[in-house]
Design a protein around this motif. Structure first.
Motif, PDB file in Angstrom:
ATOM      1  N   ASP A  29       0.812  -1.070   0.034  1.00 40.08           N
ATOM      2  CA  ASP A  29      -0.065  -0.023   0.071  1.00 40.08           C
ATOM      3  C   ASP A  29       0.984   1.372   0.059  1.00 40.08           C
ATOM      4  N   SER A  30       1.908   1.238  -0.748  1.00 36.18           N
ATOM      5  CA  SER A  30       2.741   2.459  -0.898  1.00 36.18           C
ATOM      6  C   SER A  30       3.456   2.878   0.286  1.00 36.18           C
ATOM      7  N   GLY A  31       3.831   1.733   0.980  1.00 37.22           N
ATOM      8  CA  GLY A  31       4.593   2.231   2.073  1.00 37.22           C
ATOM      9  C   GLY A  31       3.889   2.679   3.279  1.00 37.22           C
ATOM     10  N   ARG A  32       2.814   2.863   3.347  1.00 36.05           N
ATOM     11  CA  ARG A  32       1.761   3.118   4.548  1.00 36.05           C
ATOM     12  C   ARG A  32       2.019   1.817   5.471  1.00 36.05           C
ATOM     13  N   THR A  33       2.004   0.574   5.253  1.00 33.78           N
ATOM     14  CA  THR A  33       1.734  -0.691   6.147  1.00 33.78           C
ATOM     15  C   THR A  33       2.917  -1.441   5.665  1.00 33.78           C
ATOM     16  N   TRP A  34       3.714  -2.021   6.482  1.00 33.39           N
ATOM     17  CA  TRP A  34       4.492  -3.188   6.147  1.00 33.39           C
ATOM     18  C   TRP A  34       4.256  -4.577   6.653  1.00 33.39           C
ATOM     19  N   GLN A  35       4.619  -5.743   5.822  1.00 36.03           N
ATOM     20  CA  GLN A  35       4.113  -6.909   6.296  1.00 36.03           C
ATOM     21  C   GLN A  35       5.410  -7.521   7.358  1.00 36.03           C
ATOM     22  N   PRO A  36       5.067  -8.488   8.179  1.00 33.61           N
ATOM     23  CA  PRO A  36       6.289  -8.866   9.059  1.00 33.61           C
ATOM     24  C   PRO A  36       7.383  -9.421   8.323  1.00 33.61           C
ATOM     25  N   ALA A  37       8.756  -9.111   8.968  1.00 28.50           N
ATOM     26  CA  ALA A  37       9.825  -9.182   8.224  1.00 28.50           C
ATOM     27  C   ALA A  37       9.876 -10.848   7.937  1.00 28.50           C
ATOM     28  N   MET A  38      10.669 -11.266   6.826  1.00 28.57           N
ATOM     29  CA  MET A  38      10.640 -12.598   6.534  1.00 28.57           C
ATOM     30  C   MET A  38      12.142 -13.118   6.282  1.00 28.57           C
ATOM     31  N   PRO A  39      12.673 -14.154   6.662  1.00 28.08           N
ATOM     32  CA  PRO A  39      13.984 -14.517   6.445  1.00 28.08           C
ATOM     33  C   PRO A  39      14.173 -14.973   4.829  1.00 28.08           C
ATOM     34  N   LEU A  40      15.329 -14.120   4.414  1.00 32.19           N
ATOM     35  CA  LEU A  40      15.421 -14.872   2.935  1.00 32.19           C
ATOM     36  C   LEU A  40      15.786 -16.093   2.726  1.00 32.19           C
ATOM     37  N   VAL A  41      16.316 -16.716   3.691  1.00 29.88           N
ATOM     38  CA  VAL A  41      16.519 -18.168   3.918  1.00 29.88           C
ATOM     39  C   VAL A  41      15.936 -18.780   4.908  1.00 29.88           C
ATOM     40  N   THR A  42      15.058 -19.939   4.571  1.00 30.13           N
ATOM     41  CA  THR A  42      14.320 -20.607   5.686  1.00 30.13           C
ATOM     42  C   THR A  42      14.966 -21.913   5.907  1.00 30.13           C
ATOM     43  N   ASP A  43      15.894 -22.407   5.110  1.00 31.81           N
ATOM     44  CA  ASP A  43      16.713 -23.690   5.202  1.00 31.81           C
ATOM     45  C   ASP A  43      17.428 -23.592   6.536  1.00 31.81           C
ATOM     46  N   THR A  44      17.393 -24.368   7.524  1.00 31.69           N
ATOM     47  CA  THR A  44      17.975 -24.308   8.721  1.00 31.69           C
ATOM     48  C   THR A  44      19.499 -24.608   8.796  1.00 31.69           C
ATOM     49  N   ALA A  45      19.871 -25.359   7.661  1.00 27.32           N
ATOM     50  CA  ALA A  45      21.621 -25.502   7.414  1.00 27.32           C
ATOM     51  C   ALA A  45      22.095 -24.187   7.122  1.00 27.32           C
ATOM     52  N   GLY A  46      21.296 -23.051   6.716  1.00 26.04           N
ATOM     53  CA  GLY A  46      21.691 -21.854   6.305  1.00 26.04           C
ATOM     54  C   GLY A  46      21.749 -20.896   7.374  1.00 26.04           C
ATOM     55  N   TYR A  47      22.854 -20.645   7.986  1.00 26.03           N
ATOM     56  CA  TYR A  47      22.891 -19.884   9.388  1.00 26.03           C
ATOM     57  C   TYR A  47      23.727 -18.462   9.132  1.00 26.03           C
ATOM     58  N   ASP A  48      24.104 -18.224   8.095  1.00 28.39           N
ATOM     59  CA  ASP A  48      24.785 -16.862   7.818  1.00 28.39           C
ATOM     60  C   ASP A  48      24.625 -16.510   6.535  1.00 28.39           C
ATOM     61  N   GLN A  49      23.888 -15.488   6.247  1.00 30.51           N
ATOM     62  CA  GLN A  49      23.681 -14.621   4.831  1.00 30.51           C
ATOM     63  C   GLN A  49      24.166 -13.366   5.134  1.00 30.51           C
ATOM     64  N   ARG A  50      24.617 -12.700   4.049  1.00 34.57           N
ATOM     65  CA  ARG A  50      24.857 -11.277   4.266  1.00 34.57           C
ATOM     66  C   ARG A  50      25.376 -10.805   2.994  1.00 34.57           C
ATOM     67  N   TYR A  51      25.750  -9.427   2.695  1.00 33.86           N
ATOM     68  CA  TYR A  51      26.277  -8.961   1.530  1.00 33.86           C
ATOM     69  C   TYR A  51      25.515  -9.268   0.438  1.00 33.86           C
ATOM     70  N   PHE A  52      24.119  -8.874   0.404  1.00 34.63           N
ATOM     71  CA  PHE A  52      23.177  -8.998  -0.614  1.00 34.63           C
ATOM     72  C   PHE A  52      22.902  -7.950  -1.566  1.00 34.63           C
ATOM     73  N   ASP A  53      22.460  -7.970  -2.664  1.00 32.36           N
ATOM     74  CA  ASP A  53      21.961  -7.031  -3.595  1.00 32.36           C
ATOM     75  C   ASP A  53      20.538  -7.435  -4.249  1.00 32.36           C
ATOM     76  N   MET A  54      19.970  -6.302  -4.931  1.00 34.16           N
ATOM     77  CA  MET A  54      18.734  -6.677  -5.278  1.00 34.16           C
ATOM     78  C   MET A  54      18.560  -5.871  -6.824  1.00 34.16           C
ATOM     79  N   ALA A  55      17.873  -6.397  -7.589  1.00 32.83           N
ATOM     80  CA  ALA A  55      17.362  -5.696  -8.891  1.00 32.83           C
ATOM     81  C   ALA A  55      16.078  -6.155  -9.373  1.00 32.83           C
TER      82      ALA A  55
END
Length: 399
Positions: free
Chosen positions: A129-155
């Motif tokens: 809704d154009s930034g008026r409200t925001w969904q609860p934050a979600m992890p980018l990785v849900t695999d429990t073997a993935g415990y370290d994620q960083r240095y990301f980019d988007m496009a």
């Protein structure tokens, strides 16, 4: 909503950059502001985001939009779903506006994982809704073997979906380094279909993701080559990230270092080809530039951009006319101490230097710049000390 804190505004030409003006500050006063990022909303308007941490140690992402190419800015919007964002100028948060009107804010947090006390977690939150409200934050990785994620980019991909890359602890190889992962969104369902691109990537430098006007997906990162060399590498995909070309070094710096440089590459594209800038201490020290006219098959010999051997953290953008603009931070001695100033170079579309000059005064302390465009204007936004805190400052360069 708090009003934007604006200091003195001074305009000057990008071609000569003779002045060292005091920029306008976009962040609120009396906070620790950092991690600026430049993007555009779905209507093409300039948008700038950053992190603010208040005196109670609460951290959130804020962003502001300018409908007049940086002349004025709307009141900052707080991304409420970003609570707990960890300020890290190399792992800076990104805000992406999708054509369908939704907004994604991606950011890093502390993982607090016993397997690695330095581990991070990449989270994202969406607004419909154009930034008026925001969904609860979600992890980018849900695999429990993935415990370290960083240095990301988007496009944005050509189909209007978002793509993301990041460094991840999950890998098959026993050698040092992280795995570079790629994922894309599926409408409002967020990111899925994550797949590894390459392993043994330097685990402490930011990555760069770029989608060119032909839809090719480019990734650039610092690789670990032969277990000891940490040089910049480029790969490209022509099928929306399903497959990537083999890694190719943009420059054979042969920098052998057993440590974390914490300064990643940057990339832009125009009609003459790909343009890169990066930091190294192999065969020269500081920030360097090269380009490729054949989509990454070959690269020009690197060119030093700064006389300061410890110039770092380059960022690059391409203007409306194809000109290339690169900013970085570099140490400067003031009396018996060192400050940090913003260096800046303006290049023609084919990479020839038009002008080069610091953007900030030696008496200020400014670092971690980002560069972007708004119409025919170029903007440089950076972190600057203000009293005992820090603010996010913006300069608009008018050709």
């Amino acid at each position: 909503m708090k009003m934007i804190w604006i200091a003195v505004i001074i305009f000057f030409t990008a071609c000569t950059v003779r002045e060292k003006p005091t920029a306008r500050f976009l962040s609120h006063p009396d906070v620790a502001a950092s991690c600026p990022y430049i993007t555009h909303d779905a209507a093409g308007n300039l948008a700038i985001s950053w992190i603010e941490t208040d005196t109670a140690d609460n951290s959130y992402i804020y962003y502001t939009v300018s409908a007049d190419q940086g002349e004025t800015f709307a009141a900052p919007v707080q991304v409420t779903g970003s609570a707990g964002v960890y300020p890290h100028d190399e792992n800076l948060p990104k805000v992406l506006f999708k054509p369908d009107g939704s907004i994604i804010a991606m950011f890093g947090t502390e993982a607090n994982d016993a397997r690695n006390k330095y581990a991070g977690k990449v989270m994202y939150t969406q607004s419909f809704d154009s930034g008026r409200t925001w969904q609860p934050a979600m992890p980018l990785v849900t695999d429990t073997a993935g415990y370290d994620q960083r240095y990301f980019d988007m496009a944005l991909l050509p189909n209007g979906e978002a793509a993301a890359i990041w460094l991840d602890n999950r890998k098959v190889a026993s050698a040092e380094g992280s795995t570079l992962y790629f994922a894309r969104t599926n409408g409002r369902n967020g990111f899925g279909d994550a797949s590894p691109v390459v392993e043994t990537v330097c685990q402490c430098c930011r990555t760069k993701l770029l989608v060119d006007d032909k839809g090719a997906v480019h990734v650039v990162y610092r690789d670990i080559i032969n277990d000891s060399i940490r040089d910049m590498v480029h790969q490209v995909s022509v099928d929306n990230g399903q497959h990537f070309s083999p890694p190719v070094r943009i420059s054979a710096d042969n920098w052998v270092v057993n440590g974390c440089p914490h300064t990643g590459p940057t990339l832009g594209v125009n009609k003459t080809g790909l343009h890169f800038a990066w930091f190294t201490m192999g065969h020269g020290k500081g920030v360097f530039y090269c380009r490729s006219v054949d989509n990454g098959n070959a690269y020009t010999q690197k060119e030093s951009l700064s006389g300061a051997p410890m110039a770092k953290h380059p960022q690059l953008t391409v203007g409306a006319n194809g000109d290339v603009y690169i900013a970085w931070d570099e140490p400067v001695k003031v009396g018996d101490d060192f400050n940090s100033r913003i260096g800046f170079v303006h290049k023609s579309p084919d990479g020839k230097t038009i002008s080069s000059s610091p953007l900030t005064s030696d008496s200020a302390y400014a670092n971690f710049p980002v560069v972007g465009t708004a119409g025919n204007k170029v903007l440089v936004v950076y972190k600057q000390r203000v009293g005992k805190g820090t603010g996010v400052a913006c300069q608009v360069l008018q050709p």
